[in-house]
Design an enzyme around this catalytic site. Sequence first.
Site, PDB file in Angstrom:
ATOM      1  N   ALA A   1     -55.388  31.337 -11.632  1.00  0.00           N
ATOM      2  CA  ALA A   1     -54.282  32.271 -11.431  1.00  0.00           C
ATOM      3  C   ALA A   1     -54.780  33.666 -11.056  1.00  0.00           C
ATOM      4  O   ALA A   1     -55.979  33.944 -11.038  1.00  0.00           O
ATOM      5  CB  ALA A   1     -53.419  32.330 -12.685  1.00  0.00           C
ATOM      6  N   HIS A   2     -53.819  34.565 -10.789  1.00  0.00           N
ATOM      7  CA  HIS A   2     -54.175  35.896 -10.291  1.00  0.00           C
ATOM      8  C   HIS A   2     -54.961  36.709 -11.318  1.00  0.00           C
ATOM      9  O   HIS A   2     -54.732  36.648 -12.512  1.00  0.00           O
ATOM     10  CB  HIS A   2     -52.952  36.667  -9.797  1.00  0.00           C
ATOM     11  CG  HIS A   2     -51.868  36.869 -10.814  1.00  0.00           C
ATOM     12  ND1 HIS A   2     -50.655  37.425 -10.483  1.00  0.00           N
ATOM     13  CD2 HIS A   2     -51.793  36.606 -12.138  1.00  0.00           C
ATOM     14  CE1 HIS A   2     -49.897  37.500 -11.550  1.00  0.00           C
ATOM     15  NE2 HIS A   2     -50.566  37.006 -12.567  1.00  0.00           N
ATOM     16  N   ASN A   3     -55.941  37.444 -10.778  1.00  0.00           N
ATOM     17  CA  ASN A   3     -56.762  38.376 -11.556  1.00  0.00           C
ATOM     18  C   ASN A   3     -57.676  37.708 -12.564  1.00  0.00           C
ATOM     19  O   ASN A   3     -58.217  38.358 -13.460  1.00  0.00           O
ATOM     20  CB  ASN A   3     -55.895  39.431 -12.251  1.00  0.00           C
ATOM     21  CG  ASN A   3     -55.153  40.302 -11.262  1.00  0.00           C
ATOM     22  OD1 ASN A   3     -53.935  40.208 -11.129  1.00  0.00           O
ATOM     23  ND2 ASN A   3     -55.882  41.129 -10.533  1.00  0.00           N
TER      24      ASN A   3
ATOM     25  N   ARG B   1     -54.451  35.137  -5.301  1.00  0.00           N
ATOM     26  CA  ARG B   1     -54.873  36.519  -5.098  1.00  0.00           C
ATOM     27  C   ARG B   1     -54.371  37.382  -6.250  1.00  0.00           C
ATOM     28  O   ARG B   1     -53.388  37.051  -6.927  1.00  0.00           O
ATOM     29  CB  ARG B   1     -54.394  37.048  -3.755  1.00  0.00           C
ATOM     30  CG  ARG B   1     -52.907  37.227  -3.621  1.00  0.00           C
ATOM     31  CD  ARG B   1     -52.474  37.478  -2.178  1.00  0.00           C
ATOM     32  NE  ARG B   1     -53.263  38.480  -1.485  1.00  0.00           N
ATOM     33  CZ  ARG B   1     -54.133  38.193  -0.519  1.00  0.00           C
ATOM     34  NH1 ARG B   1     -54.317  36.939  -0.138  1.00  0.00           N
ATOM     35  NH2 ARG B   1     -54.807  39.153   0.079  1.00  0.00           N
TER      36      ARG B   1
ATOM     37  N   GLN C   1     -48.157  40.441  -4.266  1.00  0.00           N
ATOM     38  CA  GLN C   1     -49.526  40.377  -4.794  1.00  0.00           C
ATOM     39  C   GLN C   1     -50.443  41.137  -3.838  1.00  0.00           C
ATOM     40  O   GLN C   1     -50.804  40.642  -2.773  1.00  0.00           O
ATOM     41  CB  GLN C   1     -49.944  38.930  -4.964  1.00  0.00           C
ATOM     42  CG  GLN C   1     -49.000  38.139  -5.874  1.00  0.00           C
ATOM     43  CD  GLN C   1     -49.014  38.636  -7.309  1.00  0.00           C
ATOM     44  OE1 GLN C   1     -49.953  38.398  -8.061  1.00  0.00           O
ATOM     45  NE2 GLN C   1     -47.960  39.346  -7.706  1.00  0.00           N
TER      46      GLN C   1
END
Length: 341
Positions: free
Chosen positions: A238-240, A217, A197
């Site tokens: 969660a990511h993004n 991240r 990530q």
Amino acid sequence: MARITLAEIADKLGAELRGDGSVEIQSIAGMEKAAEGQITFLSASKYRKHLAECQASAVMLKEADLPFFDGNALVLKDPYLGYALLAQLLDTTPKSASNIAPSAYIADDAIIGEGAAIGHNAVIESGAQIGANVQIGAGCFIGQNAVIGAGSKVWANVSIYHSVTLGSDCLVQSGAVIGSDGFGYANDRGKWVKIPQLGSVHVGNNVEIGACTTIDRGALDDTVIADGVIIDNHCQIAHNVSIGENTAIAGATTMAGSLKIGKHCFIGGATVINGHIEITDGVTITGMGMVMRPISEPGVYSSGIPLQTNREWRKTAARVMKIEEMNKRLKSVEKKLNESN
């Protein structure tokens, strides 16, 4: 304990004073338990019945409720907001750290701003930047090149990973983790292959993050939490994910990757939101909502079956399982009726 006169409170809150302005207030209490030296508030007229027996030295209320109370009063358009602002003035919450503890580890090239405090056994890694008057609680981990803006308060045992940016005047409760790896994997003939990530997390100013909440991240770009967002305990971001300004998220909510939430949204507790969708500004999702598709219009949205007795719920669940069969039978009846006509 600090004391403040009713006249001083009225001046700070912009309230209209009715009664003795020299009365001293030392704390706030609920209406039914408030006593002398305390102030309380009436935020909803349906609770007027408690005014007659209220023992508080003063009450914050709306003008419409004033005829029902003959004691000292502060008249406000929004007594609940008045309560919030006064609670800030009378806040007795201790600092998460009051100095730089000798047991704290601080890398030689870390930048520590004036007035910053770092608690026992905290770790500040290489390249980290800690702004002026920041408080870092005991046992915290601040990773390489992380940035924490001025005036932010981080309670004990928080982990802020490498290259994460936390804005000014933020509050992070104990056990929160910001910048851990997002859940990104490729599949090679049945075996999972981890995707590093490579993004980070950017948290704006005046953001609050609850205890044991996790913010992953980004895979390539950053996960973004905009200014003024408040996130309750035990949430998973969660990511993004991107969360717009002044959105509020209640506890145990789970957000899948690459979700985009607009400004001024209210997300009820234990809500689950699918990834790769967009929710527009001004949306309210009631508790335990399950959001699988984009929401393009502001408004209040709900899902799920309201609470029933177990016996009633079992009947409802059995009927739900038969909906498709019932739909086919209904269409068959409609077809026969149309043919007979």
